[in-house]
Design a protein around this motif. Structure first.
Motif, PDB file in Angstrom:
ATOM      1  N   UNK A  79       0.864  -1.181   0.000  1.00 46.81           N
ATOM      2  CA  UNK A  79       0.000   0.000   0.000  1.00 46.81           C
ATOM      3  C   UNK A  79       0.899   1.228   0.000  1.00 46.81           C
ATOM      4  N   UNK A  80       0.847   2.004  -1.072  1.00 45.36           N
ATOM      5  CA  UNK A  80       1.731   3.168  -1.236  1.00 45.36           C
ATOM      6  C   UNK A  80       0.943   4.449  -1.015  1.00 45.36           C
ATOM      7  N   UNK A  81       1.261   5.159   0.083  1.00 41.95           N
ATOM      8  CA  UNK A  81       0.598   6.429   0.383  1.00 41.95           C
ATOM      9  C   UNK A  81       1.629   7.494   0.737  1.00 41.95           C
ATOM     10  N   UNK A  82       2.825   7.402   0.121  1.00 43.42           N
ATOM     11  CA  UNK A  82       3.858   8.407   0.393  1.00 43.42           C
ATOM     12  C   UNK A  82       3.755   9.586  -0.559  1.00 43.42           C
ATOM     13  N   UNK A  83       3.160   9.382  -1.753  1.00 48.45           N
ATOM     14  CA  UNK A  83       2.997  10.461  -2.710  1.00 48.45           C
ATOM     15  C   UNK A  83       4.283  10.796  -3.447  1.00 48.45           C
ATOM     16  N   UNK A  84       4.160  11.735  -4.407  1.00 50.52           N
ATOM     17  CA  UNK A  84       5.318  12.159  -5.179  1.00 50.52           C
ATOM     18  C   UNK A  84       5.712  11.150  -6.247  1.00 50.52           C
ATOM     19  N   UNK A  85       6.727  11.492  -7.008  1.00 50.35           N
ATOM     20  CA  UNK A  85       7.160  10.638  -8.116  1.00 50.35           C
ATOM     21  C   UNK A  85       8.191   9.608  -7.648  1.00 50.35           C
ATOM     22  N   UNK A  86       9.266  10.061  -7.077  1.00 49.06           N
ATOM     23  CA  UNK A  86      10.275   9.163  -6.525  1.00 49.06           C
ATOM     24  C   UNK A  86      10.417   9.421  -5.021  1.00 49.06           C
ATOM     25  N   UNK A  87      10.603   8.359  -4.226  1.00 48.68           N
ATOM     26  CA  UNK A  87      10.905   6.978  -4.616  1.00 48.68           C
ATOM     27  C   UNK A  87       9.680   6.111  -4.903  1.00 48.68           C
ATOM     28  N   UNK A  88       8.484   6.705  -4.923  1.00 51.21           N
ATOM     29  CA  UNK A  88       7.272   5.899  -5.066  1.00 51.21           C
ATOM     30  C   UNK A  88       7.295   5.041  -6.324  1.00 51.21           C
ATOM     31  N   UNK A  89       7.700   5.636  -7.458  1.00 54.63           N
ATOM     32  CA  UNK A  89       7.719   4.887  -8.715  1.00 54.63           C
ATOM     33  C   UNK A  89       8.631   3.668  -8.626  1.00 54.63           C
ATOM     34  N   UNK A  90       9.832   3.847  -8.141  1.00 57.73           N
ATOM     35  CA  UNK A  90      10.781   2.732  -8.040  1.00 57.73           C
ATOM     36  C   UNK A  90      10.291   1.678  -7.061  1.00 57.73           C
TER      37      UNK A  90
END
Length: 430
Positions: A79-90
């Motif tokens: 579950x990804x809820x950190x936002x932004x582009x990186x490091x979320x994409x990786x």
């Protein structure tokens, strides 16, 4: 029969939304297990500040190494809820590579790289769900990509940012100016210390890209979305709107061309009639109006942000993804078969409300009307008020190409009798 081995969930981010996701997973654990067919276990929580006390979360689960967490190999869902582009994409692509499906609330990333993320999910046979990315608790993505999968969606028109709706609602109901309304929104916690993403329309534009892509089975990126913020909206604009029986909203509008050969996506403030359902959406609420061939007109309404509402959407996706995992299946992926071109703003057919400061003397109205005629734009109504050699002229057009309307305004600016263009606003929803 319920499976006894729990499905393991890694949580990336434990802020307002992430902490609510963890709380609901804990307090509703029994219900979630019954709905899924297996228990779900919070197996790790990646954060930036591990020393912060997080009520209800075992400190042993907390880590600053998000990459190691998603690489563990025993994680079923990230579950990804950190936002932004990186490091979320990786982190998301790494999760797919190591066997996990993903639930995300990351509108910016999905609007920019949704196609690549869907491709990675498909390559590894994983799910990518993101109901929470667009309108908080409002079920919208699943109805568009599942419930309306057999229909043809022609238009999606919505208020998808609670901060801007709160500000505009305050300006409308109290007569406050923009800055005064923004200050109140900030004091109440509806606006961030830096509200740029909201008030300049970046947040809504990301959501529009996602909605357009799903609705029209076409890849639409953030760069394809025309965007205008609402910082120039004034109390005078609201007075003019009320004279027309309208109010002003910051709208995300995604629509097919009349010939069906292209689509457009745009975000900008617009006047809408008080009779339109979106006109009555108050405070920080969101609402999205969908028009389709068979279903007709549908409206989805509710809280569009906040920890609990957004966590509700995340948990709904989590249940769906876990069910798929148990069944050895995946849910709907990207549908971009239509591959329709995204037309520029100039090809949009709309109406303009134009307020001009002009010299109060004979012949001015005739000069202005001539400019409209030269650009092929028909005038619907004109209101003129004059005093002491100065006058205001308010023109509302009939529908025309935005390029023609923009060209008209530029030509008006060059008239000697036009001292300034006080405001320009599109009129929608009619």
């Amino acid at each position: 029969m319920m499976r006894t081995r729990p499905l393991k969930v890694a949580l990336l981010g434990c802020g307002v939304v992430g902490s609510e996701v963890a709380r609901i997973m804990t307090t509703h654990a029994d219900d979630l297990a019954q709905r899924i067919g297996a228990p779900v276990e919070l197996a790790g929580v990646a954060v930036r500040r591990p020393s912060k006390v997080r009520e209800g979360i075992d400190p042993a689960l907390v880590t600053t190494d998000a990459t190691a967490l998603v690489k563990r190999g025993d994680i079923d869902v990230v579950v990804e809820v950190i936002g932004g582009i990186e490091p979320a994409r990786s982190l998301i692509t790494t999760a797919f590579e190591h066997g996990a499906s993903v639930v995300s609330a990351n509108k910016a990333l999905l609007a920019q790289d949704g196609a690549a993320l869907h491709a990675a999910a498909e390559e590894h046979g994983r799910d990518l769900y993101y109901e929470a990315a667009v309108a908080g608790a409002i079920p919208l993505i699943r109805p568009l990509r599942e419930s309306l999968a057999g229909d043809k969606v022609n238009r999606v028109l919505g208020i998808v940012n609670g901060t801007t709706n709160f500000i505009l609602d305050k300006m409308d109901s109290t007569g406050a100016g923009y800055q005064e309304a923004l200050d109140e929104a900030t004091a109440l916690g509806y606006a961030e210390a830096d509200p740029t993403a909201d008030v300049e329309g970046f947040d809504a534009a990301a959501k529009a890209a996602i909605l357009a892509g799903i609705a029209f089975h076409t890849r639409v990126r953030l760069d394809d979305v025309y965007r205008e913020g609402m910082t120039e909206v004034t109390a005078a604009d609201f007075r003019s709107a009320k004279e027309m029986g309208c109010t002003i909203k910051l709208l995300a509008i995604c629509e097919r061309a009349r010939d069906g050969a292209s689509v457009t996506a745009r975000v900008h403030p617009a006047m809408i009639p008080l009779s339109h359902p979106l006109a009555s959406v108050r405070g920080a609420y969101n609402a999205v109006f969908v028009e389709s061939d068979a279903a007709g007109q549908l409206m989805f309404y509710g809280p569009g942000a906040g920890g609990s509402p957004t966590a509700s959407a995340v948990l709904g996706d989590l249940v769906a993804v876990c069910r798929n995992k148990l069944n050895g299946a995946t849910g709907p992926g990207e549908s971009a078969y239509a591959a329709l071109p995204v037309s520029p703003m100039g090809d949009v057919v709309t109406r303009y409300h134009i307020s001009l400061d002009v010299a109060d003397k004979p012949g001015v109205l005739a000069q202005v009307a001539t400019v409209f005629a030269e650009h092929g734009v028909s005038i619907d109504t004109v209101r003129q008020q004059g005093k002491d050699g100065e006058a205001s002229l308010v023109v509302v057009t009939h529908r025309a190409l935005d390029a023609a309307l923009t060209g008209t305004v530029e030509a008006l600016r060059k008239l000697d009798t036009v001292r300034g263009v006080a405001s320009i606003m599109r009129v929608e929803g009619e």
